[in-house]
Enzyme design. Structure first.
Site, PDB file in Angstrom:
ATOM      1  N   HIS A  18     103.780  17.696  40.272  1.00 14.72           N
ATOM      2  CA  HIS A  18     104.201  17.809  41.675  1.00 14.72           C
ATOM      3  C   HIS A  18     104.643  19.232  41.977  1.00 14.72           C
ATOM      4  CE1 HIS A  18     108.214  17.011  39.765  1.00 14.72           C
ATOM      5  NE2 HIS A  18     108.678  17.758  40.739  1.00 14.72           N
ATOM      6  N   GLU A  64     107.369  17.005  46.608  1.00 12.88           N
ATOM      7  CA  GLU A  64     108.792  16.675  46.649  1.00 12.88           C
ATOM      8  C   GLU A  64     109.469  17.595  47.661  1.00 12.88           C
ATOM      9  OE1 GLU A  64     110.792  17.349  42.918  1.00 12.88           O
ATOM     10  OE2 GLU A  64     112.655  16.400  43.559  1.00 12.88           O
ATOM     11  N   HIS A  72     110.451  24.414  42.613  1.00 16.83           N
ATOM     12  CA  HIS A  72     109.876  24.340  41.266  1.00 16.83           C
ATOM     13  C   HIS A  72     108.492  23.695  41.301  1.00 16.83           C
ATOM     14  CE1 HIS A  72     112.092  20.405  41.585  1.00 16.83           C
ATOM     15  NE2 HIS A  72     110.986  19.941  41.039  1.00 16.83           N
TER      16      HIS A  72
END
Lengths: 139, 139
Positions: free
Chosen positions: B80, B129, B8
């Protein structure tokens, strides 16, 4: 209108060589060859992920639109997201009807199809690129 | 280590309701229901695209880590990117061996699997991430 695939995440960088080394050597991804998009004032390199791409963008020339972003984010950072649409003209008309500001006329983007950008103020602070999906993209 | 899918793109917003309305009503995407991740100080909502997701993130509580980002970017913006990895422990060890700073120990993320964040200074200005891929994700 319905957006399709996330074609890529655009990431601005002061050094495309340094950034592609991060993706290739640290994160182990497959990276392409950098190339100039002189008409848009950027040097570009794509990182291939299994489901989408990262577009690394370095300023090219004094008038590059990326200089302003890097002045605010000297280390680089996430610059835009690009969603595929079936028909860019229909998408532009739909955005206009919904009051979302379109930045300029459609022009040829890094994948050779028509693209247009939407104003971040109408997109929750995010610069959004709409891109006519390449023929045969199978999305 | 090789990163897998872009799981994502994380997008911070001062109003998850306003942002999900943009994705649903203007861009025509399918959006989920917002939910609280109290342990991480965020309220989250996923936007489903054919190949990946957008994670909308709103601060939850006074100690939310998103407040600082929104102070710099009041309208919201890209926060992010999240890449899937097969084994988070192996990924953390690999990052440490390569000198990329890992921010804290792995913890359970929004998809119920272990996640860790990498320092933007080692990632070309981008907060990255890494997320252990869900079982059966088929990547």
């Amino acid at each position: 209108m319905t957006i399709g695939r996330l074609n890529h995440v655009g990431i601005a960088t002061p050094s495309i060589e340094a950034s592609l080394a991060v993706y290739r050597d640290v994160l182990g991804a497959t990276v392409g060859e950098p190339f100039d998009l002189a008409a848009q004032g950027v040097r570009v390199c794509f990182v291939d992920l299994p489901n989408t791409q990262i577009e690394l963008i370095e300023p090219l020339g004094e008038a590059s639109p990326i200089h302003g972003f890097l002045a605010k984010n000297p280390a680089g950072g996430q610059h835009h997201v690009c969603f595929e649409v079936d028909d860019i003209a229909a998408a532009v008309a739909d955005m206009a009807a919904k009051g979302a500001r379109v930045l300029g006329a459609p022009r040829i983007g890094a994948h050779g199809t028509l693209v247009v950008f939407l104003h971040p103020r109408d997109m929750g602070g995010v610069l959004v690129e709409l891109m006519e999906a390449p023929i045969g993209a199978g999305h």
